[in-house]
Design a protein around this motif. Structure first.
Motif, PDB file in Angstrom:
ATOM      1  N   LYS A  23       0.851  -1.186   0.000  1.00  0.00           N
ATOM      2  CA  LYS A  23       0.000   0.000   0.000  1.00  0.00           C
ATOM      3  C   LYS A  23       0.891   1.241   0.000  1.00  0.00           C
ATOM      4  N   PRO A  24       0.387   2.351  -0.485  1.00  0.00           N
ATOM      5  CA  PRO A  24       1.190   3.586  -0.427  1.00  0.00           C
ATOM      6  C   PRO A  24       1.665   3.910   0.989  1.00  0.00           C
ATOM      7  N   GLU A  25       0.885   3.564   1.989  1.00  0.00           N
ATOM      8  CA  GLU A  25       1.286   3.848   3.369  1.00  0.00           C
ATOM      9  C   GLU A  25       2.404   2.940   3.874  1.00  0.00           C
ATOM     10  N   ASP A  26       2.826   1.963   3.062  1.00  0.00           N
ATOM     11  CA  ASP A  26       4.006   1.169   3.397  1.00  0.00           C
ATOM     12  C   ASP A  26       5.296   1.862   2.966  1.00  0.00           C
ATOM     13  N   THR A  27       5.171   2.963   2.270  1.00  0.00           N
ATOM     14  CA  THR A  27       6.347   3.702   1.809  1.00  0.00           C
ATOM     15  C   THR A  27       7.158   4.178   3.007  1.00  0.00           C
ATOM     16  N   ALA A  28       8.425   3.758   3.061  1.00  0.00           N
ATOM     17  CA  ALA A  28       9.282   4.070   4.208  1.00  0.00           C
ATOM     18  C   ALA A  28      10.693   3.573   3.926  1.00  0.00           C
ATOM     19  N   GLU A  29      11.603   3.949   4.806  1.00  0.00           N
ATOM     20  CA  GLU A  29      12.934   3.359   4.822  1.00  0.00           C
ATOM     21  C   GLU A  29      12.842   2.121   5.704  1.00  0.00           C
ATOM     22  N   TYR A  30      13.303   0.994   5.192  1.00  0.00           N
ATOM     23  CA  TYR A  30      13.216  -0.268   5.923  1.00  0.00           C
ATOM     24  C   TYR A  30      14.600  -0.669   6.419  1.00  0.00           C
ATOM     25  N   TYR A  31      14.659  -1.061   7.699  1.00  0.00           N
ATOM     26  CA  TYR A  31      15.913  -1.408   8.348  1.00  0.00           C
ATOM     27  C   TYR A  31      15.878  -2.836   8.868  1.00  0.00           C
TER      28      TYR A  31
END
Length: 123
Positions: free
Chosen positions: A87-95
């Motif tokens: 989903k667009p709300e999953d857009t993030a930097e993933y660590y």
């Protein structure tokens, strides 16, 4: 000492899938619980998923349950995050993160962090 390097991020359309990988250095990888976190702009890093040292238990944030799957391959010193139905709300930097025990990951207190990989989901 454990060093973590993430890969697999990128741009994907909503509803699509991505698989993140995290390669770990060090011969003690199999001793560590592993996890994934994400950080939205201007927000604190948040827990996404965790897996115990032998893969016997997994934990997920409510926001990703049923869509994301964490797994590990101790022979390859690698942990994965399969992300489906993005989903667009999953857009993030993933660590990627490592810690002992798995509860340390779940409670946002891992010992080691990777550098992050960007995931962007377009609508």
């Amino acid at each position: 000492q454990v060093q973590l390097v993430e890969s697999g991020g990128g741009l994907v359309q909503a509803g699509g899938s991505l698989r993140l990988s995290c390669a770990a250095s060090g011969r003690t990888f199999s001793s560590y619980a592993m996890g994934w976190f994400r950080q939205f702009p201007g927000k604190e890093r948040e827990f996404v998923a965790a897996i115990s040292w032998n893969g016997g238990s997994t934990h997920y944030a409510d926001s990703v349950k049923g869509r994301f799957t964490i797994s590990r391959d101790n022979a390859q010193n690698t942990v994965y995050l399969q992300m489906n139905s993005l989903k667009p709300e999953d857009t993030a930097e993933y660590y990627c993160a490592a810690g002992i025990p798995v509860q340390a990951i779940v409670e946002n207190a891992p010992t080691y962090w990777g550098q992050g990989t960007q995931v962007t989901v377009s609508s």
